[in-house]
Design an enzyme around this catalytic site. Structure first.
Site, PDB file in Angstrom:
ATOM      1  N   LYS A 122     -38.067   8.661 -58.267  1.00 25.80           N
ATOM      2  CA  LYS A 122     -39.088   8.543 -57.210  1.00 25.80           C
ATOM      3  C   LYS A 122     -39.076   7.124 -56.637  1.00 25.80           C
ATOM      4  O   LYS A 122     -38.567   6.198 -57.270  1.00 25.80           O
ATOM      5  CB  LYS A 122     -40.461   8.851 -57.794  1.00 25.80           C
ATOM      6  CG  LYS A 122     -40.905   7.874 -58.892  1.00 25.80           C
ATOM      7  CD  LYS A 122     -42.214   8.296 -59.532  1.00 25.80           C
ATOM      8  CE  LYS A 122     -42.649   7.344 -60.637  1.00 25.80           C
ATOM      9  NZ  LYS A 122     -43.863   7.829 -61.339  1.00 25.80           N
TER      10      LYS A 122
ATOM     11  N   TYR B 105     -48.388 -24.386 -46.946  1.00 21.58           N
ATOM     12  CA  TYR B 105     -49.747 -24.114 -46.459  1.00 21.58           C
ATOM     13  C   TYR B 105     -50.792 -24.697 -47.410  1.00 21.58           C
ATOM     14  O   TYR B 105     -50.680 -24.564 -48.629  1.00 21.58           O
ATOM     15  CB  TYR B 105     -49.982 -22.607 -46.349  1.00 21.58           C
ATOM     16  CG  TYR B 105     -49.229 -21.957 -45.201  1.00 21.58           C
ATOM     17  CD1 TYR B 105     -49.491 -22.320 -43.882  1.00 21.58           C
ATOM     18  CD2 TYR B 105     -48.280 -20.983 -45.450  1.00 21.58           C
ATOM     19  CE1 TYR B 105     -48.806 -21.711 -42.834  1.00 21.58           C
ATOM     20  CE2 TYR B 105     -47.599 -20.361 -44.411  1.00 21.58           C
ATOM     21  CZ  TYR B 105     -47.867 -20.732 -43.099  1.00 21.58           C
ATOM     22  OH  TYR B 105     -47.193 -20.134 -42.074  1.00 21.58           O
TER      23      TYR B 105
HETATM   24  C1  LIG Z   1     -43.562   8.100 -62.680  1.00 18.20           C
HETATM   25  C2  LIG Z   1     -43.692   9.353 -63.460  1.00 18.20           C
HETATM   26  C3  LIG Z   1     -42.900   9.578 -64.594  1.00 18.20           C
HETATM   27  C4  LIG Z   1     -42.023   8.515 -65.187  1.00 18.20           C
HETATM   28  O1  LIG Z   1     -42.854   7.679 -65.967  1.00 18.20           O
HETATM   29  P1  LIG Z   1     -42.226   6.381 -66.660  1.00 18.20           P
HETATM   30  O2  LIG Z   1     -43.331   5.793 -67.430  1.00 18.20           O
HETATM   31  O3  LIG Z   1     -41.776   5.539 -65.523  1.00 18.20           O
HETATM   32  O4  LIG Z   1     -41.113   6.882 -67.488  1.00 18.20           O
HETATM   33  C5  LIG Z   1     -42.960  10.805 -65.217  1.00 18.20           C
HETATM   34  N1  LIG Z   1     -43.780  11.766 -64.744  1.00 18.20           N
HETATM   35  C6  LIG Z   1     -44.576  11.582 -63.679  1.00 18.20           C
HETATM   36  C7  LIG Z   1     -45.471  12.676 -63.233  1.00 18.20           C
HETATM   37  C8  LIG Z   1     -44.576  10.361 -63.004  1.00 18.20           C
HETATM   38  O5  LIG Z   1     -45.395  10.168 -61.948  1.00 18.20           O
END
Ligand SMILES: *Cc1c(COP(=O)(O)O)cnc(C)c1O
Length: 381
Positions: free
Chosen positions: A47, A275
């Site tokens: 993702k 800044y």
């Molecule tokens: C992001 C996510 C994962 C992966 O989790 P990690 O802690 O990055 O391994 C698994 N399942 C869902 C539903 C997620 O949103």
């Protein structure tokens, strides 16, 4: 250093001011570590463009290293992976009922279903597609984010079974997500597991026969054997983020971020830098200008305590990080055009975890935060 008199063809492929290089050897190593430790099929979570590492490239490496599923949040992400030619099973868990469900169903993407409204949308889309959707029902086991509450679960399972009998869909999985898996104490996940077991039993009594039962994220896969079920969904660990508090599993960080010195100046003592002059030089010194800033994903919080590595040596960031640039206090050995390591994997180099701690966040946010001006390159050496 880059030749300033660039050839005409170089204008069409400009030299990036900063670069993320993804080490695919590290990703393959991390997949194998997960497989060894969990002894279960691994869903590679790609993702958010694989946490900023490039979804298509990481998916290819993860599958070649032994992962069997791909996991993404959105239907769009799943469709681009299919479009790139991956035929592995893909699970998408953040289902917008108004998204392109018909295309997803036709392309055999497994869709999460957290409630009756989404079930209706999936059934309607599957009727249009003329194909039974693959569905994983989502039970909330203590996160209060997505998913069905225990009180809605019986009705969801019953409706899903009816839809199955009508040929609208196949319940291929039951799943949930852990809120507390980074805590190494075994009791931290116990109540989620108890709720999940109860939910799986409700599904069984409704005559559903899901092939997949999954709840583990990286931390579950690595630290909590009882969460592993039929497969584990791993994101963070793929990219080398150690998420279990107090534990190390030998994961290798996969992203290296570099830039270079584009200006060097000698500045007298007592000069305010950047800044608001939040830093004033203590002595005559050398300042290097580095062309990345918070607009590129370098947290402004690095203004105090952040550092870069040039030629194997650490130099402090001085003054406030700007949108496009930052300044480091260097010495006479630093040269114009020198490579600047912002995030690296070697000992002594800053890590995503170091940035995260300075910015009061987690490495996930650092790695997903780089902007489009930071080029993405892949190393398969
Ligand atoms: C992001 C996510 C994962 C992966 O989790 P990690 O802690 O990055 O391994 C698994 N399942 C869902 C539903 C997620 O949103």
């Amino acid at each position: 250093m880059t030749d300033l008199r660039s050839e005409p063809e170089q204008r069409t492929t400009p030299t990036p001011l900063a670069t993320r290089v993804v080490d695919h050897g590290a990703i393959a190593h991390n997949v194998r570590t997960l497989l060894d430790r969990a002894q279960r099929p691994v869903m590679a979570v790609v993702k958010a463009d694989a946490f900023g590492h490039g979804a298509v490239e990481v998916a290819a490496t993860a599958l070649a290293a032994g992962a069997t599923w791909l996991g993404v949040a959105t239907v769009d992400e799943a469709l681009s992976l299919r479009g790139a030619g991956f035929d592995a099973p893909i699970f998408a868990w953040l289902i917008d009922p108004w998204s392109e469900l018909e295309a997803a169903i036709s392309l055999r993407i497994s869709l999460s279903c957290p409630n009756l409204d989404t079930l209706d949308a999936i059934a309607a889309a599957s009727a249009r597609a003329g194909v039974a959707a693959l569905v994983h029902l989502e039970l909330d086991t203590g996160m209060a984010r997505g998913g069905a509450a225990a009180g809605e679960w019986v009705a969801l399972c019953a409706a899903a079974r009816e839809a199955e009998l009508r040929g609208a869909l196949v319940v291929d999985g039951v799943w949930s997500h852990l809120a507390l898996a980074s805590d190494p104490a075994p009791q931290s996940v116990a109540s989620a597991l108890a709720e999940f077991a109860a939910g799986a039993e409700v599904a069984r009594l409704a005559a559903l026969r899901p092939a997949e039962l999954h709840i583990a994220n990286s931390a579950g896969a690595l630290a909590h054997p009882e969460t592993r079920m039929t497969m584990v969904r791993a994101g963070a660990a793929l990219y080398g983020i150690e998420t279990v508090t107090g534990a190390r599993y030998g994961l290798r960080p996969a992203m290296r971020v570099t830039s270079r010195v584009i200006q060097l100046r000698q500045i007298p003592a007592g000069t305010g830098v950047g800044y608001h002059h939040s830093f004033v030089t203590a002595s005559d010194t050398a300042l290097a200008l580095i062309p990345v800033g918070y607009g590129d994903g370098v947290p402004r919080a690095l203004s105090h305590g952040g550092r870069v590595v040039i030629g194997g040596r650490s130099f402090a960031i001085r003054g406030l990080v700007s949108m496009d640039q930052l300044v480091a206090e260097v010495d006479g050995d630093v040269r114009l055009g020198d490579e600047v390591v912002l995030i690296g994997g070697a000992p002594g180099e800053p890590s995503a975890a170091e940035w995260a701690s300075l910015a009061s966040t987690i490495p996930h946010e650092v790695l997903t935060g780089f902007g489009t001006r930071v080029a993405l390159r892949h190393s398969r050496a």
